[in-house]
Design a protein around this motif. Structure first.
Motif, PDB file in Angstrom:
ATOM      1  N   PRO A 246       0.817  -1.222   0.000  1.00 15.48           N
ATOM      2  CA  PRO A 246       0.000   0.000   0.000  1.00 15.48           C
ATOM      3  C   PRO A 246       0.848   1.270   0.000  1.00 15.48           C
ATOM      4  O   PRO A 246       1.960   1.292   0.534  1.00 15.48           O
ATOM      5  CB  PRO A 246      -0.797  -0.127   1.300  1.00 15.48           C
ATOM      6  N   GLU A 247       0.295   2.310  -0.575  1.00 15.84           N
ATOM      7  CA  GLU A 247       0.930   3.628  -0.538  1.00 15.84           C
ATOM      8  C   GLU A 247       0.497   4.366   0.728  1.00 15.84           C
ATOM      9  O   GLU A 247      -0.497   4.015   1.367  1.00 15.84           O
ATOM     10  CB  GLU A 247       0.532   4.443  -1.772  1.00 15.84           C
ATOM     11  N   ALA A 272       1.775  -3.671   6.760  1.00 14.59           N
ATOM     12  CA  ALA A 272       0.582  -2.876   6.456  1.00 14.59           C
ATOM     13  C   ALA A 272      -0.317  -3.610   5.466  1.00 14.59           C
ATOM     14  O   ALA A 272      -1.545  -3.652   5.628  1.00 14.59           O
ATOM     15  CB  ALA A 272       0.998  -1.518   5.900  1.00 14.59           C
ATOM     16  N   ALA A 273       0.284  -4.209   4.446  1.00 10.21           N
ATOM     17  CA  ALA A 273      -0.502  -4.942   3.449  1.00 10.21           C
ATOM     18  C   ALA A 273      -1.219  -6.124   4.093  1.00 10.21           C
ATOM     19  O   ALA A 273      -2.399  -6.380   3.805  1.00 10.21           O
ATOM     20  CB  ALA A 273       0.409  -5.430   2.327  1.00 10.21           C
ATOM     21  N   LEU A 277      -3.589  -1.931   6.538  1.00 10.56           N
ATOM     22  CA  LEU A 277      -3.193  -0.611   7.020  1.00 10.56           C
ATOM     23  C   LEU A 277      -2.397   0.122   5.946  1.00 10.56           C
ATOM     24  O   LEU A 277      -2.147  -0.411   4.864  1.00 10.56           O
ATOM     25  CB  LEU A 277      -2.344  -0.754   8.289  1.00 10.56           C
ATOM     26  N   HIS A 278      -1.977   1.350   6.241  1.00 18.59           N
ATOM     27  CA  HIS A 278      -1.057   2.072   5.365  1.00 18.59           C
ATOM     28  C   HIS A 278      -0.258   3.078   6.190  1.00 18.59           C
ATOM     29  O   HIS A 278      -0.627   3.402   7.314  1.00 18.59           O
ATOM     30  CB  HIS A 278      -1.810   2.787   4.232  1.00 18.59           C
ATOM     31  N   GLN A 279       0.847   3.547   5.625  1.00 18.23           N
ATOM     32  CA  GLN A 279       1.690   4.522   6.311  1.00 18.23           C
ATOM     33  C   GLN A 279       1.054   5.907   6.257  1.00 18.23           C
ATOM     34  O   GLN A 279       0.275   6.220   5.354  1.00 18.23           O
ATOM     35  CB  GLN A 279       3.077   4.580   5.665  1.00 18.23           C
ATOM     36  N   ILE A 280       1.434   6.749   7.241  1.00 18.21           N
ATOM     37  CA  ILE A 280       0.980   8.138   7.200  1.00 18.21           C
ATOM     38  C   ILE A 280       1.935   8.993   6.367  1.00 18.21           C
ATOM     39  O   ILE A 280       1.592  10.101   5.961  1.00 18.21           O
ATOM     40  CB  ILE A 280       0.854   8.726   8.623  1.00 18.21           C
ATOM     41  N   ASP A 281       3.141   8.471   6.114  1.00 17.28           N
ATOM     42  CA  ASP A 281       4.147   9.127   5.282  1.00 17.28           C
ATOM     43  C   ASP A 281       5.070   8.017   4.787  1.00 17.28           C
ATOM     44  O   ASP A 281       5.414   7.116   5.558  1.00 17.28           O
ATOM     45  CB  ASP A 281       4.938  10.168   6.079  1.00 17.28           C
ATOM     46  N   PRO A 282       5.506   8.049   3.514  1.00 15.90           N
ATOM     47  CA  PRO A 282       6.314   6.949   2.976  1.00 15.90           C
ATOM     48  C   PRO A 282       7.661   6.766   3.657  1.00 15.90           C
ATOM     49  O   PRO A 282       8.272   5.707   3.539  1.00 15.90           O
ATOM     50  CB  PRO A 282       6.484   7.326   1.495  1.00 15.90           C
TER      51      PRO A 282
END
Length: 377
Positions: A246-247, A272-273, A277-282
């Protein structure tokens, strides 16, 4: 302080007396306890004090011989057990532990375990602890063996500081690999070691959220990166096989700080995948989403707050206590807490981090654990 061989022999011979000792073993009682042992055991009182103190840590089987350093440096039993289980799955039948210390890796090993160490006292302790004659004194760089896998644990500190470069380990990791070229190796290292150039498998392990080690395996035993998270009897293994990653995106209902093993292994997006979930910043390891992964904890998100406004916002919420997490920003949590001068009654949490180029405070409700209400199966 380590033991002399004579002290190890004494501790073996007086096992029953030592086990039956009734000492307080508190900071306040330390001098009195030492006096009691000096009177009872004479010059061996110091060694007995070291032993009972090390055993009191609870890290290892209570009847083992150990000193303070070996107990502190010992691989957690759960991590060693996972390693041996993993090796058994790879078809391994014999392991030679080239730096066996007091024998932790051989505890409940499901196949043939041989150990060697340069320290004669630790060799004697390992023989006693494992009730094994397959342990002997030898240099990790000169030992010859026919075992399927060689296990090594080079010293990870020098001058009181953690070593981060493979060539600075003692003995140096490149030298260990070169001396045993052609053999399958498993090399335990500090989790902060730069293992980016390692071609084989790297497994980063944590116990109850605390990262314990990275173990480097030669390619014949596997490739890629894994995170192993041990919590009680449960073992969660995360690998790097997921490709649909995920981005980064907007903040959801919860903010999650992944287990350190996941972060150290570089598997934040893979986790996360797996968990939706996903990150709040890469570039930042904090994750977010609408659920808390089973067996973990998270922070219910309230709002973003500019760092300059954090004090006034906390006051408006009647904040009285604060859990502070920091990543990606130079902020000292203790100094920040003092600066906030909280006088309210309610508990909160704040994550100080960076989103894009901006330092930001993410105000949250106190940490909550997963339950049937906030995770999906």
């Amino acid at each position: 302080m380590s033991y002399t061989p004579a002290e190890v022999s004494f501790l073996m011979d007086h096992h029953e007396e030592i086990v039956s000792l009734d000492l307080a073993l508190t900071k306040a009682s330390r001098l009195k306890d030492a006096e009691v042992l000096k009177e009872k055991f004479g010059d061996f009182g110091r060694a007995v004090m070291e032993l009972v103190t090390a055993r009191n840590s609870g890290k290892l089987p209570h009847n083992w011989l150990m000193d303070a350093d070996s107990a502190q440096q010992a691989t957690p039993i759960g991590v060693a057990a996972y390693r041996m289980s993993f090796l058994a799955e790879q078809g391994v039948h014999t392991v030679h532990d080239l730096t066996c210390s007091i024998g932790t890796e051989g505890y409940n090993c499901p196949f043939d375990y041989f150990g060697s160490d340069l320290d004669e006292s630790r060799v004697r302790m390992a023989r006693y602890n494992l009730s094994s004659s397959k342990i002997f004194r030898a240099d990790a760089l000169t030992t010859t063996t026919t075992a399927d896998v060689l296990l090594a644990d080079p010293a990870r500190r020098a001058g009181g500081r953690r070593i981060t470069r493979p060539g600075d380990l003692v003995p140096p990791l490149p030298e260990v690999v070169d001396k045993h070229r052609g053999k399958e190796l498993a090399i335990k290292c500090a989790p902060g070691l730069d293992f980016s150039e390692w071609d084989g498998l790297v497994i980063v392990a944590s116990v109850d959220g605390g990262v314990k080690e990275a173990c480097l395996y030669t390619p014949g035993l596997g490739t890629g990166r894994n995170a192993v998270m041990i919590r009680g009897e449960k073992i969660d293994v995360l690998d790097d096989q997921e490709t649909n990653l995920p981005e980064a995106g907007d903040i959801g209902s919860y903010l999650i700080d992944p287990d350190g093993a996941i972060v150290r292994a570089g598997l934040v997006r893979h986790y996360a995948a797996r968990e939706g979930l996903h990150q709040i910043d890469p570039r930042i390891a904090y994750l977010t989403g609408e659920r808390i992964p089973e067996g973990t904890s998270a922070f219910p998100f309230i709002e973003k707050v500019p760092l300059k406004r954090l004090k006034s916002v906390l006051k408006s919420y009647d904040a009285g206590s604060l859990e502070i997490l920091v990543r990606g920003v130079e902020v000292d949590p203790d100094q920040l807490r003092k600066k906030m001068k909280l006088k309210g009654k309610k508990p909160f949490a704040v994550i100080i981090t960076r989103i894009g180029s901006q330092g930001i405070a993410l105000l949250c409700q106190p940490r909550v654990s997963s339950s049937e209400d906030n995770y999906a199966t």
